[in-house]
Write a protein that holds these residues in place. Structure first.
Motif, PDB file in Angstrom:
ATOM      1  N   LEU A 122      36.763  47.438  26.498  1.00 42.07           N
ATOM      2  CA  LEU A 122      37.309  47.413  27.860  1.00 42.07           C
ATOM      3  C   LEU A 122      36.254  46.799  28.761  1.00 42.07           C
ATOM      4  O   LEU A 122      35.136  47.302  28.850  1.00 42.07           O
ATOM      5  CB  LEU A 122      37.662  48.820  28.329  1.00 42.07           C
ATOM      6  N   THR A 123      36.621  45.705  29.441  1.00 39.16           N
ATOM      7  CA  THR A 123      35.654  44.933  30.223  1.00 39.16           C
ATOM      8  C   THR A 123      36.129  44.809  31.662  1.00 39.16           C
ATOM      9  O   THR A 123      37.313  44.619  31.924  1.00 39.16           O
ATOM     10  CB  THR A 123      35.462  43.536  29.618  1.00 39.16           C
ATOM     11  N   LYS A 124      35.180  44.933  32.587  1.00 44.56           N
ATOM     12  CA  LYS A 124      35.457  44.774  34.014  1.00 44.56           C
ATOM     13  C   LYS A 124      35.106  43.354  34.423  1.00 44.56           C
ATOM     14  O   LYS A 124      34.011  42.860  34.142  1.00 44.56           O
ATOM     15  CB  LYS A 124      34.632  45.778  34.820  1.00 44.56           C
ATOM     16  N   LEU A 125      36.051  42.679  35.080  1.00 46.44           N
ATOM     17  CA  LEU A 125      35.853  41.310  35.511  1.00 46.44           C
ATOM     18  C   LEU A 125      34.999  41.294  36.774  1.00 46.44           C
ATOM     19  O   LEU A 125      35.331  41.933  37.774  1.00 46.44           O
ATOM     20  CB  LEU A 125      37.219  40.667  35.787  1.00 46.44           C
ATOM     21  N   LEU A 126      33.880  40.550  36.732  1.00 45.17           N
ATOM     22  CA  LEU A 126      32.938  40.486  37.846  1.00 45.17           C
ATOM     23  C   LEU A 126      32.643  39.029  38.201  1.00 45.17           C
ATOM     24  O   LEU A 126      32.868  38.120  37.381  1.00 45.17           O
ATOM     25  CB  LEU A 126      31.631  41.202  37.474  1.00 45.17           C
ATOM     26  N   ASP A 130      30.631  39.413  33.090  1.00 43.72           N
ATOM     27  CA  ASP A 130      31.518  40.566  33.030  1.00 43.72           C
ATOM     28  C   ASP A 130      30.808  41.749  32.385  1.00 43.72           C
ATOM     29  O   ASP A 130      29.881  41.586  31.593  1.00 43.72           O
ATOM     30  CB  ASP A 130      32.782  40.221  32.239  1.00 43.72           C
ATOM     31  N   ARG A 131      31.264  42.956  32.728  1.00 41.91           N
ATOM     32  CA  ARG A 131      30.594  44.172  32.254  1.00 41.91           C
ATOM     33  C   ARG A 131      31.500  44.933  31.291  1.00 41.91           C
ATOM     34  O   ARG A 131      32.626  45.278  31.636  1.00 41.91           O
ATOM     35  CB  ARG A 131      30.244  45.067  33.442  1.00 41.91           C
ATOM     36  N   THR A 154      38.407  52.545  43.643  1.00 38.96           N
ATOM     37  CA  THR A 154      38.222  51.170  44.117  1.00 38.96           C
ATOM     38  C   THR A 154      38.957  50.200  43.196  1.00 38.96           C
ATOM     39  O   THR A 154      38.718  50.194  41.991  1.00 38.96           O
ATOM     40  CB  THR A 154      36.728  50.809  44.142  1.00 38.96           C
ATOM     41  N   PRO A 155      39.847  49.360  43.718  1.00 36.95           N
ATOM     42  CA  PRO A 155      40.572  48.406  42.864  1.00 36.95           C
ATOM     43  C   PRO A 155      39.618  47.428  42.197  1.00 36.95           C
ATOM     44  O   PRO A 155      38.641  46.973  42.791  1.00 36.95           O
ATOM     45  CB  PRO A 155      41.509  47.687  43.843  1.00 36.95           C
ATOM     46  N   ALA A 156      39.896  47.088  40.931  1.00 39.13           N
ATOM     47  CA  ALA A 156      39.093  46.122  40.182  1.00 39.13           C
ATOM     48  C   ALA A 156      39.966  45.515  39.085  1.00 39.13           C
ATOM     49  O   ALA A 156      41.025  46.045  38.753  1.00 39.13           O
ATOM     50  CB  ALA A 156      37.852  46.784  39.581  1.00 39.13           C
ATOM     51  N   ARG A 174      45.156  39.388  29.208  1.00 45.65           N
ATOM     52  CA  ARG A 174      44.978  38.873  30.557  1.00 45.65           C
ATOM     53  C   ARG A 174      44.393  39.966  31.451  1.00 45.65           C
ATOM     54  O   ARG A 174      44.681  41.147  31.248  1.00 45.65           O
ATOM     55  CB  ARG A 174      46.316  38.408  31.123  1.00 45.65           C
ATOM     56  N   PRO A 175      43.600  39.612  32.451  1.00 46.19           N
ATOM     57  CA  PRO A 175      43.056  40.627  33.371  1.00 46.19           C
ATOM     58  C   PRO A 175      44.187  41.270  34.183  1.00 46.19           C
ATOM     59  O   PRO A 175      45.183  40.635  34.500  1.00 46.19           O
ATOM     60  CB  PRO A 175      42.110  39.826  34.271  1.00 46.19           C
ATOM     61  N   VAL A 176      44.015  42.542  34.501  1.00 47.24           N
ATOM     62  CA  VAL A 176      44.987  43.254  35.324  1.00 47.24           C
ATOM     63  C   VAL A 176      44.235  44.078  36.361  1.00 47.24           C
ATOM     64  O   VAL A 176      43.173  44.631  36.076  1.00 47.24           O
ATOM     65  CB  VAL A 176      45.889  44.155  34.455  1.00 47.24           C
ATOM     66  N   LYS A 177      44.768  44.134  37.579  1.00 53.64           N
ATOM     67  CA  LYS A 177      44.132  44.870  38.664  1.00 53.64           C
ATOM     68  C   LYS A 177      44.608  46.316  38.633  1.00 53.64           C
ATOM     69  O   LYS A 177      45.809  46.594  38.663  1.00 53.64           O
ATOM     70  CB  LYS A 177      44.485  44.231  40.014  1.00 53.64           C
ATOM     71  N   LEU A 178      43.657  47.254  38.579  1.00 51.97           N
ATOM     72  CA  LEU A 178      43.979  48.678  38.480  1.00 51.97           C
ATOM     73  C   LEU A 178      43.193  49.477  39.508  1.00 51.97           C
ATOM     74  O   LEU A 178      42.076  49.131  39.865  1.00 51.97           O
ATOM     75  CB  LEU A 178      43.657  49.208  37.072  1.00 51.97           C
ATOM     76  N   SER A 179      43.789  50.587  39.945  1.00 53.55           N
ATOM     77  CA  SER A 179      43.138  51.504  40.880  1.00 53.55           C
ATOM     78  C   SER A 179      43.877  52.818  40.846  1.00 53.55           C
ATOM     79  O   SER A 179      45.094  52.855  40.644  1.00 53.55           O
ATOM     80  CB  SER A 179      43.155  50.936  42.298  1.00 53.55           C
TER      81      SER A 179
END
Length: 327
Positions: A122-126, A130-131, A154-156, A174-179
């Protein structure tokens, strides 16, 4: 006591098809006609959305098929069969989803004969590199590997990577925005009138909590509680403190417990006290019902030994505090 709202997202995948042709040196008797030519299914990861429990399109146990007399053990046929098996083996990365306050990532492997280590990340898009937040792996032939991290307000943007270690196959969602931030309720268009000020300085929603609490106590044969201004001050200060400093507990970070706060607000002498807290409920009815559904909180509400109550509400969260006491 602590409730959160949840959001759902979906998984994804694509399929592809290929053909196997017989080598030139194989006898004509062993070669199927074009109408009988076997087909092998293959796949690659993609981003088309499917439900979280969905599988890739097409049969997961697909194999190369052909006439029964085409199974002669020849070296080149053996290599072609192994290649077909590899093409039928599919690795997919699902889009991350939120479930029970956790961002979950899943990788799946289908149509495979061999066991290998399947890894999911699971990776966070920065903006920069990426982290990777969490990684997990498991030995599987066909199956799913899941990992997750606690959801934040916080949405990311997040994405999932699936890695078939032995086959060196990688798939990425694909990246998805979650909060976990609850949705903002729609603004009311009704005309508002200024309510009669409460003698305790309490807001309308705090008075509503007192009213609903007393209605529940009446069904248990208890006298109604008096909304005390000093207890209300203790409750309001604790709700505001939790909202400002981002904690959720009966004990403050500096070590004060409910009894300390009641005494500091000037309610004396104190014979007995209790406290209920909650976070996330939008209305007085929701928070009182939540307390009544919890045995420990319900016991405080239904305790006929208490004579006074104080209710404090902070809009951020929202945070709720309900203090009971008796002289």
């Amino acid at each position: 006591m602590h409730r959160r709202l949840q959001v759902l997202a979906c998984l994804g995948g694509l399929t592809a098809v290929g053909l196997i042709s017989a080598p030139a040196w194989v006898p004509a008797a062993l070669v199927a006609s074009p109408d009988e030519a076997p087909a092998a299914t293959g796949a690659a990861a993609g981003g088309a959305a499917l439900p979280s429990d969905a599988r890739a399109t097409g049969p997961s146990n697909a194999r190369a098929t052909g006439p029964s007399d085409a199974r002669t053990a020849l070296p080149t046929d053996s290599r072609d069969g192994a290649a077909a098996t590899r093409r039928a083996c599919r690795v997919a990365a699902a889009r991350p989803v939120i479930a029970e306050g956790t961002i979950r990532a899943a990788a799946s492997r289908t149509g495979c004969d061999d066991r290998t280590r399947l890894r999911v990340r699971l990776t966070k898009l920065l903006p920069g590199p990426d982290r990777t937040l969490k990684s997990g792996s498991q030995l599987v032939a066909n199956g799913k590997v899941v990992t997750g991290v606690r959801c934040i307000r916080t949405p990311a943007h997040y994405y999932v990577t699936a890695i078939d270690v032995d086959g060196a196959v990688t798939a990425k969602s694909r990246p998805v925005k979650l909060s976990c931030e609850p949705p903002t309720p729609p603004k009311s268009t009704a005309t508002r009138t200024d309510p009669t000020p409460s003698p305790t300085g309490a807001s309308g929603v705090e008075e509503a909590v007192v009213k609903l609490t007393n209605q529940a106590r009446a069904a248990n044969g208890c006298r109604p509680l008096v909304h005390d201004p000093q207890l209300r001050t203790a409750a309001e200060r604790h709700s505001a403190d939790m909202a400002a400093r981002g904690f959720f507990d009966h004990d403050s970070p500096d070590g004060r417990d409910p009894g300390d706060r009641v005494g500091a607000a000037g309610f004396a002498p104190i014979r007995t006290w209790a406290e209920n807290i909650a976070m996330g409920q939008r209305t007085a009815a929701q928070v009182v019902q939540g307390w009544l559904d919890s045995p420990g909180h319900r016991a405080n509400i239904m305790n006929c030994a208490f004579t006074h109550i104080g209710v404090g509400h902070a809009a951020k969260g929202p945070h709720w505090t309900q203090v009971f006491a008796a002289h």
